[in-house]
Design a protein around this motif. Structure first.
Motif, PDB file in Angstrom:
ATOM      1  N   VAL A  48       1.641  -1.765   8.819  1.00 29.17           N
ATOM      2  CA  VAL A  48       0.672  -2.861   8.118  1.00 29.17           C
ATOM      3  C   VAL A  48       0.860  -2.768   6.792  1.00 29.17           C
ATOM      4  O   VAL A  48       0.725  -3.755   5.991  1.00 29.17           O
ATOM      5  CB  VAL A  48      -0.548  -2.973   8.843  1.00 29.17           C
ATOM      6  N   GLN A  49       0.510  -1.478   6.307  1.00 29.33           N
ATOM      7  CA  GLN A  49       0.526  -1.220   4.615  1.00 29.33           C
ATOM      8  C   GLN A  49       1.688  -1.743   4.186  1.00 29.33           C
ATOM      9  O   GLN A  49       1.982  -2.363   2.987  1.00 29.33           O
ATOM     10  CB  GLN A  49       0.384   0.013   4.396  1.00 29.33           C
ATOM     11  N   PHE A  51       4.043  -4.339   5.244  1.00 33.40           N
ATOM     12  CA  PHE A  51       3.906  -5.469   5.209  1.00 33.40           C
ATOM     13  C   PHE A  51       3.199  -6.193   4.212  1.00 33.40           C
ATOM     14  O   PHE A  51       3.449  -7.294   3.576  1.00 33.40           O
ATOM     15  CB  PHE A  51       3.533  -5.881   6.653  1.00 33.40           C
ATOM     16  N   ILE A  52       1.945  -5.549   3.975  1.00 33.47           N
ATOM     17  CA  ILE A  52       0.993  -6.153   2.954  1.00 33.47           C
ATOM     18  C   ILE A  52       1.790  -5.755   1.385  1.00 33.47           C
ATOM     19  O   ILE A  52       1.653  -6.885   0.744  1.00 33.47           O
ATOM     20  CB  ILE A  52      -0.303  -5.347   2.829  1.00 33.47           C
ATOM     21  N   ALA A  53       2.194  -4.613   1.342  1.00 31.94           N
ATOM     22  CA  ALA A  53       2.836  -4.407  -0.064  1.00 31.94           C
ATOM     23  C   ALA A  53       4.023  -5.406  -0.239  1.00 31.94           C
ATOM     24  O   ALA A  53       4.502  -5.974  -1.337  1.00 31.94           O
ATOM     25  CB  ALA A  53       3.390  -3.003  -0.083  1.00 31.94           C
ATOM     26  N   THR A  55       4.422  -8.563   1.241  1.00 31.42           N
ATOM     27  CA  THR A  55       3.970 -10.103   0.786  1.00 31.42           C
ATOM     28  C   THR A  55       3.481  -9.947  -0.528  1.00 31.42           C
ATOM     29  O   THR A  55       3.451 -10.723  -1.258  1.00 31.42           O
ATOM     30  CB  THR A  55       3.010 -10.293   1.982  1.00 31.42           C
ATOM     31  N   ALA A  56       2.647  -8.885  -1.023  1.00 27.38           N
ATOM     32  CA  ALA A  56       2.068  -8.869  -2.268  1.00 27.38           C
ATOM     33  C   ALA A  56       3.558  -8.937  -3.557  1.00 27.38           C
ATOM     34  O   ALA A  56       3.291  -9.650  -4.302  1.00 27.38           O
ATOM     35  CB  ALA A  56       1.282  -7.566  -2.592  1.00 27.38           C
ATOM     36  N   ASP A  57       4.391  -8.067  -3.039  1.00 31.59           N
ATOM     37  CA  ASP A  57       5.487  -7.984  -4.127  1.00 31.59           C
ATOM     38  C   ASP A  57       6.405  -9.400  -4.017  1.00 31.59           C
ATOM     39  O   ASP A  57       6.887  -9.745  -4.848  1.00 31.59           O
ATOM     40  CB  ASP A  57       6.453  -7.124  -3.663  1.00 31.59           C
TER      41      ASP A  57
END
Length: 98
Positions: A48-49, A51-53, A55-57
């Motif tokens: 999850v971490q 994936f969040i990184a 999408t943020a990038d």
């Protein structure tokens, strides 16, 4: 008679040793299950971490702006499709065709 009592004593000691070993095996299996669950939860949290990184990038800069708008429109369209098909063909109009 002492040989019979010592044999019975040895039998009781052997049965107690078997019981203790069986109990230790059960505890080891329970500990292994807890370790498996802990590793699984840790792996899911890392996924999850990541994936969040990702999408943020992805959504940084001009390309990210365009991609974010595309996915936003896609999400709104999906919600609209779900909402209109959720009603199951119920007519909202009271008019009758003759």
């Amino acid at each position: 008679m002492s040989s019979v009592s010592s044999a019975v004593g040895n039998l009781v000691q052997a049965l107690a040793g078997i019981g203790a070993s069986l109990l230790n095996s059960v505890f080891a299996v329970i500990q292994a299950i807890f370790a498996l669950v802990q590793d699984f939860v840790g792996s899911v949290l890392q996924l999850v971490q990541a994936f969040i990184a990702f999408t943020a990038d992805l959504f940084q800069g001009v390309v990210g702006f365009v991609a974010a708008n595309f996915f936003g429109i896609l999400l709104i369209g999906g919600v609209y499709y779900w909402y209109t098909h959720r009603q199951g063909g119920r007519s909202t109009s009271q008019k009758r065709l003759t």
